[in-house]
Design a protein around this motif. Structure first.
Motif, PDB file in Angstrom:
ATOM      1  N   ASN A 197      -6.690  -9.610   0.959  1.00 51.18           N
ATOM      2  CA  ASN A 197      -6.875  -8.826  -0.262  1.00 51.18           C
ATOM      3  C   ASN A 197      -5.521  -8.324  -0.785  1.00 51.18           C
ATOM      4  N   LYS A 198      -4.625  -7.979   0.130  1.00 51.95           N
ATOM      5  CA  LYS A 198      -3.283  -7.543  -0.280  1.00 51.95           C
ATOM      6  C   LYS A 198      -2.523  -8.692  -0.932  1.00 51.95           C
ATOM      7  N   ILE A 199      -2.703  -9.895  -0.391  1.00 51.58           N
ATOM      8  CA  ILE A 199      -1.985 -11.062  -0.907  1.00 51.58           C
ATOM      9  C   ILE A 199      -2.571 -11.562  -2.230  1.00 51.58           C
ATOM     10  N   PHE A 200      -3.906 -11.736  -2.248  1.00 51.71           N
ATOM     11  CA  PHE A 200      -4.541 -12.374  -3.407  1.00 51.71           C
ATOM     12  C   PHE A 200      -5.296 -11.417  -4.319  1.00 51.71           C
ATOM     13  N   GLY A 201      -5.519 -10.188  -3.885  1.00 52.17           N
ATOM     14  CA  GLY A 201      -6.253  -9.216  -4.696  1.00 52.17           C
ATOM     15  C   GLY A 201      -5.392  -8.637  -5.802  1.00 52.17           C
ATOM     16  N   GLN A 202      -6.000  -7.779  -6.568  1.00 56.61           N
ATOM     17  CA  GLN A 202      -5.291  -7.135  -7.667  1.00 56.61           C
ATOM     18  C   GLN A 202      -4.167  -6.253  -7.125  1.00 56.61           C
ATOM     19  N   LYS A 203      -3.024  -6.305  -7.764  1.00 55.33           N
ATOM     20  CA  LYS A 203      -1.877  -5.490  -7.364  1.00 55.33           C
ATOM     21  C   LYS A 203      -2.179  -4.021  -7.657  1.00 55.33           C
ATOM     22  N   ILE A 204      -1.811  -3.155  -6.750  1.00 48.84           N
ATOM     23  CA  ILE A 204      -2.081  -1.720  -6.899  1.00 48.84           C
ATOM     24  C   ILE A 204      -1.473  -1.189  -8.188  1.00 48.84           C
ATOM     25  N   ASP A 205      -0.261  -1.625  -8.510  1.00 52.32           N
ATOM     26  CA  ASP A 205       0.436  -1.153  -9.716  1.00 52.32           C
ATOM     27  C   ASP A 205      -0.369  -1.441 -10.986  1.00 52.32           C
ATOM     28  N   LYS A 206      -1.213  -2.474 -10.953  1.00 49.81           N
ATOM     29  CA  LYS A 206      -1.943  -2.931 -12.139  1.00 49.81           C
ATOM     30  C   LYS A 206      -3.394  -2.448 -12.193  1.00 49.81           C
ATOM     31  N   MET A 207      -3.851  -1.745 -11.187  1.00 51.71           N
ATOM     32  CA  MET A 207      -5.236  -1.269 -11.150  1.00 51.71           C
ATOM     33  C   MET A 207      -5.493  -0.224 -12.226  1.00 51.71           C
ATOM     34  N   ASP A 208      -6.739  -0.148 -12.677  1.00 58.74           N
ATOM     35  CA  ASP A 208      -7.140   0.890 -13.637  1.00 58.74           C
ATOM     36  C   ASP A 208      -7.083   2.254 -12.960  1.00 58.74           C
ATOM     37  N   GLY A 209      -6.679   3.255 -13.715  1.00 57.85           N
ATOM     38  CA  GLY A 209      -6.677   4.632 -13.223  1.00 57.85           C
ATOM     39  C   GLY A 209      -5.514   4.995 -12.321  1.00 57.85           C
ATOM     40  N   ILE A 210      -4.518   4.129 -12.253  1.00 56.07           N
ATOM     41  CA  ILE A 210      -3.360   4.417 -11.398  1.00 56.07           C
ATOM     42  C   ILE A 210      -2.389   5.325 -12.139  1.00 56.07           C
ATOM     43  N   GLU A 211      -2.002   6.382 -11.461  1.00 59.14           N
ATOM     44  CA  GLU A 211      -0.986   7.297 -11.984  1.00 59.14           C
ATOM     45  C   GLU A 211       0.309   7.019 -11.221  1.00 59.14           C
ATOM     46  N   LYS A 212       1.413   6.995 -11.924  1.00 58.62           N
ATOM     47  CA  LYS A 212       2.715   6.748 -11.317  1.00 58.62           C
ATOM     48  C   LYS A 212       3.482   8.067 -11.249  1.00 58.62           C
ATOM     49  N   ARG A 213       3.911   8.442 -10.037  1.00 54.79           N
ATOM     50  CA  ARG A 213       4.693   9.665  -9.832  1.00 54.79           C
ATOM     51  C   ARG A 213       6.062   9.301  -9.270  1.00 54.79           C
ATOM     52  N   GLU A 214       7.068  10.022  -9.733  1.00 61.61           N
ATOM     53  CA  GLU A 214       8.410   9.863  -9.180  1.00 61.61           C
ATOM     54  C   GLU A 214       8.840  11.182  -8.561  1.00 61.61           C
ATOM     55  N   ILE A 215       9.305  11.108  -7.326  1.00 62.08           N
ATOM     56  CA  ILE A 215       9.778  12.300  -6.634  1.00 62.08           C
ATOM     57  C   ILE A 215      11.224  12.063  -6.227  1.00 62.08           C
ATOM     58  N   GLU A 216      12.111  12.893  -6.737  1.00 55.09           N
ATOM     59  CA  GLU A 216      13.516  12.835  -6.331  1.00 55.09           C
ATOM     60  C   GLU A 216      13.604  13.381  -4.907  1.00 55.09           C
ATOM     61  N   LEU A 217      14.208  12.628  -4.005  1.00 61.28           N
ATOM     62  CA  LEU A 217      14.292  13.052  -2.610  1.00 61.28           C
ATOM     63  C   LEU A 217      15.117  14.323  -2.439  1.00 61.28           C
ATOM     64  N   SER A 218      16.005  14.605  -3.380  1.00 61.50           N
ATOM     65  CA  SER A 218      16.800  15.839  -3.295  1.00 61.50           C
ATOM     66  C   SER A 218      15.914  17.080  -3.431  1.00 61.50           C
ATOM     67  N   THR A 219      14.717  16.941  -4.026  1.00 62.67           N
ATOM     68  CA  THR A 219      13.810  18.097  -4.103  1.00 62.67           C
ATOM     69  C   THR A 219      13.155  18.380  -2.751  1.00 62.67           C
ATOM     70  N   ILE A 220      13.152  17.397  -1.878  1.00 63.67           N
ATOM     71  CA  ILE A 220      12.605  17.557  -0.532  1.00 63.67           C
ATOM     72  C   ILE A 220      13.645  18.238   0.363  1.00 63.67           C
ATOM     73  N   PHE A 221      14.889  17.773   0.270  1.00 66.16           N
ATOM     74  CA  PHE A 221      15.987  18.366   1.034  1.00 66.16           C
ATOM     75  C   PHE A 221      17.282  18.162   0.261  1.00 66.16           C
ATOM     76  N   SER A 222      17.777  19.247  -0.328  1.00 70.58           N
ATOM     77  CA  SER A 222      18.980  19.158  -1.168  1.00 70.58           C
ATOM     78  C   SER A 222      20.271  19.378  -0.385  1.00 70.58           C
ATOM     79  N   GLY A 223      20.142  19.695   0.881  1.00 68.82           N
ATOM     80  CA  GLY A 223      21.328  19.895   1.711  1.00 68.82           C
ATOM     81  C   GLY A 223      21.563  21.352   2.024  1.00 68.82           C
ATOM     82  N   ILE A 224      22.483  21.564   2.923  1.00 64.77           N
ATOM     83  CA  ILE A 224      22.843  22.903   3.387  1.00 64.77           C
ATOM     84  C   ILE A 224      24.318  23.094   3.068  1.00 64.77           C
ATOM     85  N   LYS A 225      24.614  24.130   2.341  1.00 66.40           N
ATOM     86  CA  LYS A 225      26.002  24.354   1.909  1.00 66.40           C
ATOM     87  C   LYS A 225      26.674  25.466   2.708  1.00 66.40           C
ATOM     88  N   ASN A 226      27.955  25.273   2.991  1.00 63.32           N
ATOM     89  CA  ASN A 226      28.829  26.295   3.583  1.00 63.32           C
ATOM     90  C   ASN A 226      28.265  27.021   4.799  1.00 63.32           C
TER      91      ASN A 226
END
Length: 190
Positions: A155-184
């Motif tokens: 199904n993963k190989i021949f089925g519908q691609k997840i990106d193309k399914m109806d009702g799919i929402e695309k989210r982008e998360i910048e990894l720096s919001t998870i851990f921006s570092g420790i300063k000084n």
């Protein structure tokens, strides 16, 4: 210049001394001692897991957050090797980092700079079905893909691609919001 005797003292001083992480919980798995540091920020789910081996060796330092399951999968099997911070072109070497100035500076650099890149998630009904992880600055179009569905191989190989399914929402998360570092944290580099 501050003197540290071993990795555990150094890592604890950097993370706890920053005020961004609580005292760790410690567990033992086989030959490894694992410390888990939780963020002091109420809204943050970020944890840093640090693995130590006998003879004062650092096997891993992994940053986890449940909001980025693709990144979590990526770091799950990542370990340090003897020559990771070596300036010459030596191969990986033995597993784990010795406690020396070069390696301390490498770890400090990781902790200071934080995470880079982003995770693009494909979500349906508030469930992450797939994510693409972009974390290399030198090749910004290169990504790692992670599929979180229970679909079978065919199904993963021949089925519908997840990106193309109806009702799919695309989210982008910048990894720096998870851990921006420790300063000084340490007044000067070790």
């Amino acid at each position: 210049m501050q003197e540290f005797k071993h990795w555990k003292e150094f890592i604890n001083r950097v993370l706890i001394g920053s005020g961004k992480f609580e005292n760790p919980k410690t567990e033992f798995k086989g030959d490894a001692e694992i410390e888990t540091f939780k963020s002091t920020e109420q809204s943050s789910l970020t944890e840093i897991k640090v693995g130590y081996l006998k003879d004062n060796l650092l096997i891993y330092l992994q940053i986890f957050n449940p909001t980025v399951p693709g990144y979590n999968k990526y770091v799950e099997g990542e370990y340090f090797y003897q020559h990771d911070f070596s300036e010459d072109d030596k191969s990986y070497g033995s597993p784990a980092l010795e406690f020396n100035e070069q390696n301390r500076n490498g770890i400090l650099s990781i902790l200071e700079s934080g995470l880079k890149g982003k995770e693009v998630q494909f979500v349906k009904n508030n469930i992450i079905l797939k994510s693409k992880l972009y974390n290399t600055e030198s090749h910004p179009d290169f990504s790692y893909s992670y599929n979180f569905t229970k679909r079978g191989f065919w199904n993963k190989i021949f089925g519908q691609k997840i990106d193309k399914m109806d009702g799919i929402e695309k989210r982008e998360i910048e990894l720096s919001t998870i851990f921006s570092g420790i300063k000084n944290v340490l007044q000067q580099r070790i």
